[in-house]
Design a protein around this motif. Structure first.
Motif, PDB file in Angstrom:
ATOM      1  N   ARG A  17     122.019 120.386  49.037  1.00  0.00           N
ATOM      2  CA  ARG A  17     120.687 119.936  49.436  1.00  0.00           C
ATOM      3  C   ARG A  17     120.560 119.920  50.970  1.00  0.00           C
ATOM      4  O   ARG A  17     119.505 120.249  51.528  1.00  0.00           O
ATOM      5  N   MET A  18     121.657 119.532  51.624  1.00  0.00           N
ATOM      6  CA  MET A  18     121.659 119.559  53.087  1.00  0.00           C
ATOM      7  C   MET A  18     121.475 120.988  53.593  1.00  0.00           C
ATOM      8  O   MET A  18     120.720 121.244  54.545  1.00  0.00           O
ATOM      9  N   GLU A  19     122.136 121.955  52.925  1.00  0.00           N
ATOM     10  CA  GLU A  19     122.015 123.366  53.346  1.00  0.00           C
ATOM     11  C   GLU A  19     120.587 123.857  53.142  1.00  0.00           C
ATOM     12  O   GLU A  19     120.057 124.604  53.971  1.00  0.00           O
ATOM     13  N   ARG A  57     118.158 110.999  60.646  1.00  0.00           N
ATOM     14  CA  ARG A  57     117.169 110.392  59.741  1.00  0.00           C
ATOM     15  C   ARG A  57     117.366 110.891  58.305  1.00  0.00           C
ATOM     16  O   ARG A  57     117.246 110.141  57.350  1.00  0.00           O
ATOM     17  N   TYR A  58     117.701 112.196  58.178  1.00  0.00           N
ATOM     18  CA  TYR A  58     117.913 112.762  56.834  1.00  0.00           C
ATOM     19  C   TYR A  58     119.096 112.070  56.146  1.00  0.00           C
ATOM     20  O   TYR A  58     119.021 111.689  54.976  1.00  0.00           O
ATOM     21  N   VAL A  59     120.186 111.901  56.883  1.00  0.00           N
ATOM     22  CA  VAL A  59     121.381 111.274  56.299  1.00  0.00           C
ATOM     23  C   VAL A  59     121.112 109.833  55.921  1.00  0.00           C
ATOM     24  O   VAL A  59     121.569 109.340  54.884  1.00  0.00           O
ATOM     25  N   GLU A  60     120.332 109.120  56.786  1.00  0.00           N
ATOM     26  CA  GLU A  60     120.100 107.702  56.527  1.00  0.00           C
ATOM     27  C   GLU A  60     119.158 107.471  55.345  1.00  0.00           C
ATOM     28  O   GLU A  60     119.216 106.437  54.700  1.00  0.00           O
ATOM     29  N   THR A  61     118.270 108.428  55.100  1.00  0.00           N
ATOM     30  CA  THR A  61     117.220 108.186  54.099  1.00  0.00           C
ATOM     31  C   THR A  61     117.411 108.945  52.788  1.00  0.00           C
ATOM     32  O   THR A  61     116.644 108.729  51.845  1.00  0.00           O
ATOM     33  N   HIS A  62     118.391 109.806  52.691  1.00  0.00           N
ATOM     34  CA  HIS A  62     118.521 110.625  51.482  1.00  0.00           C
ATOM     35  C   HIS A  62     119.789 110.297  50.690  1.00  0.00           C
ATOM     36  O   HIS A  62     120.908 110.379  51.218  1.00  0.00           O
ATOM     37  N   ILE A  64     127.150 107.366  53.662  1.00  0.00           N
ATOM     38  CA  ILE A  64     127.755 108.699  53.639  1.00  0.00           C
ATOM     39  C   ILE A  64     127.926 109.207  55.061  1.00  0.00           C
ATOM     40  O   ILE A  64     127.125 108.912  55.952  1.00  0.00           O
ATOM     41  N   ARG A  65     128.980 109.923  55.267  1.00  0.00           N
ATOM     42  CA  ARG A  65     129.239 110.556  56.574  1.00  0.00           C
ATOM     43  C   ARG A  65     129.106 112.063  56.365  1.00  0.00           C
ATOM     44  O   ARG A  65     129.711 112.632  55.457  1.00  0.00           O
ATOM     45  N   SER A 118     130.661 116.362  53.428  1.00  0.00           N
ATOM     46  CA  SER A 118     130.198 114.992  53.216  1.00  0.00           C
ATOM     47  C   SER A 118     131.401 114.135  52.864  1.00  0.00           C
ATOM     48  O   SER A 118     132.370 114.608  52.259  1.00  0.00           O
ATOM     49  N   ALA A 119     131.331 112.838  53.206  1.00  0.00           N
ATOM     50  CA  ALA A 119     132.471 111.951  52.985  1.00  0.00           C
ATOM     51  C   ALA A 119     131.982 110.538  52.745  1.00  0.00           C
ATOM     52  O   ALA A 119     130.959 110.113  53.279  1.00  0.00           O
TER      53      ALA A 119
END
Length: 475
Positions: A50-52, A68-73, A78-79, A149-150
């Motif tokens: 999904r990130m790709e 913002r994408y990492v924080e809200t999705h 997640i790292r 992702s981690a």
């Protein structure tokens, strides 16, 4: 201390099952743990995809937009790390100073992703942010980009990846249940083995088997088998004892029967030897009597030999086609003088060429002994009648039988003696039988010979008087 067979079997089966159960539990735990790891990895791989997609839609992404994408999705805490194919880090959601980040091409999950398209690592310490993480990396060749992702490998994540402990308790419960069932089964088996061992020991030492510990057996197949073995042995013992009694009786009877003619011969000869001046007429009379007793002795020995041959080696009896009509005709001629002396008649109603399968000598003994018995005991002026008919109710020729009737119209036999007249040395009138010169074995030979030829025989008194024998022989 010697361990019983039952305990050995119980411990062996239980040990094998325990090893199997432990191995299965370990295998199942590892399998379940791997399943959870694969599930989590699949979830992170989906996140990477999904990130790709997001990066393809917004190629001019900024670091703030990615944050913002990492924080809200999708996934909390997640790292996310973006890495070039050469191992250089383009973006990391937890660390912003990329100049101090080492090349990531040697990280296990990155190397696996470059080689296989995807890779993961469980519980690996991060050299960058100094913490343990669960890593999942995906390589996208078109973009020459690796998205990793981690999740922090916390105690909560570790517990979520462990196998369900309830399965272990269930397995332990199953082991205990099987142990109880196996113990009950082996215990019953051990009881049967113990009883059989006790039985074998007592049988070997000729001790009594009529005891309480050999009276009741477990109500199962093994108990039934053990009980039947002991009952069979008891029957064999009873039969052996009965045979011993019969052998003693037979030996006593033989000795008694031999003693009479031997004593007579010895007495006559002693009289002749002790009286050398005895007149010729008396000497001749004594010699004739000695000869008659020797003939009786010979007949007795022949009858005993015949019975022993039938008892010991019936399978050695040679079979051939025997013409019964010819045998009876010859016996009628052989006994003509005796019949004339007794003023008796012999009524032969047999049709010509009655042929049966068997031993000529034994079948001759059947009809000769019946004839001699009738001549000896039926009485003066009586008639002997013999008749036969072929059974017509049999389906196959091989199973057809001749039904013979041998009868006389003499004095007959008291009804209480009829069941025993075929016994060896049994006599209705012992004094009269010996006076007639009988051995007491004739009818026993008749019965055994008929049985050896697959037939049956019975004796009855005629309503009008006399004795009747009915017997069958295979056609």
């Amino acid at each position: 201390m010697k361990i019983s067979v039952g305990k050995k079997l119980y411990l062996s089966i239980l040990s094998v099952f325990l090893v199997f159960a432990v191995a299965f539990i370990v295998f199942q735990q590892e399998r379940e743990k791997q399943f959870k790891i694969d599930t989590l990895n699949l979830k992170l791989q989906d996140y990477n995809s999904r990130m790709e997609e997001y990066l393809r839609l917004f190629p001019d992404f900024s670091e703030e937009a990615l944050d913002r994408y990492v924080e809200t999705h999708y996934i909390q805490n997640i790292r996310v790390t973006l890495i070039r194919a050469n191992g250089d880090v383009l973006y990391d959601s937890k660390l912003k100073d990329y100049s101090h980040i080492n090349n990531h091409s040697t990280r296990p999950e990155i190397a696996s992703a470059l080689k296989h398209g995807a890779g993961s690592t469980v519980d690996r310490n991060s050299e960058t942010v100094h913490g343990d993480f669960f890593y999942s990396a995906t390589y996208f060749p078109k973009q020459q980009l690796i998205i990793r992702s981690a999740l922090p490998y916390t105690s909560d994540l570790a517990r979520s990846l462990q196998a369900d402990q309830h399965y272990i308790w269930f397995a332990i419960g199953a082991i205990l249940l099987l142990t109880i069932i196996l113990y009950r089964f082996i215990s019953r088996l051990s009881d049967n083995i113990t009883k059989l061992r006790t039985f074998a020991s007592r049988a070997d030492h000729n001790e009594s088997l009529e005891t309480e510990d050999l009276a009741v057996f477990p109500n199962d197949e093994l108990g039934e088998i053990a009980e039947r073995i002991i009952k069979m042995y008891k029957r064999l013992q009873t039969t052996r004892r009965e045979q011993d009694v019969l052998k003693r009786q037979l030996t006593q009877n033989i000795a008694h029967e031999l003693k009479t003619p031997v004593a007579s011969i010895q007495g006559y000869l002693e009289t002749i030897l002790e009286n050398p001046n005895i007149n010729d007429a008396t000497r001749e009379q004594f010699l004739q009597r000695s000869y008659a007793q020797s003939q009786r002795l010979t007949s007795l020995l022949q009858d005993i030999s015949t019975l022993n041959r039938m008892d010991d080696a019936p399978e050695m009896m040679s079979e051939e086609n025997v013409n019964i009509s010819d045998i009876v005709s010859n016996i009628q001629k052989e006994t003509a003088l005796q019949l004339q002396q007794k003023e008796m008649k012999f009524c032969n109603r047999l049709q010509p060429n009655i042929v049966v399968r068997g031993s000529t000598s034994l079948l001759y003994s059947v009809f000769r002994n019946l004839t001699d018995n009738a001549i000896a005991y039926a009485g003066v002026g009586t008639t002997i009648t013999i008749d036969a008919e072929l059974s017509s109710d049999e389906l196959f020729d091989d199973h057809r039988k001749w039904h013979f009737t041998f009868s006389d119209n003499g004095v007959g036999v008291p009804s209480e003696h009829l069941p025993r007249i075929f016994e060896r040395f049994y006599r209705v009138d012992k004094g009269r039988s010996r006076k007639m010169g009988g051995t007491g074995l004739g009818l026993a030979i008749v019965k055994n010979a008929v049985l050896l030829h697959g037939g049956t025989i019975s004796a009855h008194n005629n309503e009008e008087g006399g004795l009747r024998f009915e017997f069958t022989l295979r056609a």
